[in-house]
Scaffold this active site. Structure first.
Site, PDB file in Angstrom:
ATOM      1  N   ARG A  30     -39.435  39.476  13.664  1.00 17.96           N
ATOM      2  CA  ARG A  30     -39.791  40.896  13.645  1.00 17.96           C
ATOM      3  C   ARG A  30     -40.630  41.238  12.413  1.00 17.96           C
ATOM      4  O   ARG A  30     -41.572  42.034  12.494  1.00 17.96           O
ATOM      5  CB  ARG A  30     -38.522  41.757  13.656  1.00 17.96           C
ATOM      6  CG  ARG A  30     -37.663  41.613  14.904  1.00 17.96           C
ATOM      7  CD  ARG A  30     -38.426  41.990  16.172  1.00 17.96           C
ATOM      8  NE  ARG A  30     -37.573  42.004  17.341  1.00 17.96           N
ATOM      9  CZ  ARG A  30     -37.275  40.943  18.081  1.00 17.96           C
ATOM     10  NH1 ARG A  30     -37.761  39.741  17.744  1.00 17.96           N
ATOM     11  NH2 ARG A  30     -36.506  41.051  19.151  1.00 17.96           N
ATOM     12  N   ASP A  55     -29.060  58.339  17.681  1.00 16.87           N
ATOM     13  CA  ASP A  55     -29.401  56.952  17.387  1.00 16.87           C
ATOM     14  C   ASP A  55     -30.351  56.938  16.206  1.00 16.87           C
ATOM     15  O   ASP A  55     -31.024  57.934  15.920  1.00 16.87           O
ATOM     16  CB  ASP A  55     -30.051  56.290  18.613  1.00 16.87           C
ATOM     17  CG  ASP A  55     -29.848  54.776  18.630  1.00 16.87           C
ATOM     18  OD1 ASP A  55     -30.459  54.094  17.778  1.00 16.87           O
ATOM     19  OD2 ASP A  55     -29.087  54.278  19.467  1.00 16.87           O
TER      20      ASP A  55
END
Length: 281
Positions: free
Chosen positions: A38, A147
């Protein structure tokens, strides 16, 4: 531009400590491949040929946009409708019975689902209340879902799901609350409007202070990604977010008793949950 290819062990440690401070999530060495991949993807996307230059931008970018993008990339969102359904049964058969027994109907019942992931949990709670809680006609219920991942929040708001997400949804309910759109299922507009989605970093005290006066919190399979100190701090924030007598439901592999002594254990016929004492303020 030459594609960056290496994240050193020292780089990994620096990033891991930084990310932990910002989010509470602590990556074990076993996650090294996932993290490196990532990071390299984001370094390429932002035209940074070295970890050092990327890390400098990550820490000091005024807008924080790249940090949020990286958080989105690092967050694992894997769920489906009616996951650990026994807790939904506990909600309608036991928890809400206690909540309404000591409440005036003039105050709404507030339920918080965190993390929201792509929305299966909060929408599932709404469906379960509609189908199984007769008192819903008499009570105003607010469902808030949060979230840290802004990308997944947008997906949740859209309410569009593949077959796997609805695999545990009974056929009649699937027909009642969804419509087929190509190869996906679109949740009904009324359910989309029934859930409010917000962005929250549970590791950030300022974020958590904006979420208060909940009667029930669903926080399932989040704390397993934190270290002990972060779990304890997050549990304390959830304690503050609950009304006295409020309840929190964790994932089946999580135990609040091993995290914090603030909560009382409640063993209902359907599930074990945790309660903020009535006398707490």
């Amino acid at each position: 531009m030459q594609t960056p290819t290496v994240i050193s062990g020292e780089d990994f440690q620096k990033f891991r400590e930084f990310f932990h401070r910002k989010t509470g999530m602590l990556f074990e060495d076993s996650k090294r491949y996932f993290v490196d991949k990532r990071l390299l993807e984001r370094m390429t996307a932002t035209d940074n040929e070295s970890f050092r230059s990327y890390f400098t931008m990550l820490r000091f970018q005024a807008s924080g946009a790249e940090l949020q993008t990286l958080i989105n990339a690092m967050t694992v969102n894997e769920t489906y409708f009616f996951r650990e359904e026994y807790q939904f049964r506990c909600l309608v058969d036991s928890i809400l019975r206690e909540v309404v027994a000591r409440r005036s109907s003039s105050r709404p019942i507030r339920i918080w689902s965190v993390p929201s992931s792509s929305g299966e949990e909060p929408y599932g709670i709404a469906i379960y209340l509609l189908e199984h809680w007769p008192l819903l006609e008499k009570w105003d219920v607010e469902i808030i879902s949060s979230d840290i991942d802004t990308r997944i929040l947008e997906k949740a708001r859209n309410g569009l799901y593949a077959d796997r997400a609805v695999q545990n949804m009974p056929g009649p309910l699937l027909k009642k609350y969804f419509r087929r759109v190509g190869s996906h299922y679109q949740i009904s507009r009324s359910l989309q409007e029934a859930v409010e989605f917000t962005r929250v970093n549970v590791h950030d005290a300022a974020d958590m202070r904006s979420h208060r006066q909940f009667d029930v919190i669903f926080c399932r399979n989040l704390l397993i990604y934190f270290d002990d100190l972060s779990r304890k701090r997050t549990a304390e924030s959830f304690f503050d977010a609950l009304n006295p007598g409020g309840f929190i439901c964790l994932g089946h592999s999580e135990s609040m008793s091993r995290i914090s002594s603030l909560f009382q254990i409640r063993r209902f016929p359907e599930a074990i949950v945790y309660q903020k004492p009535l006398e707490a303020r």
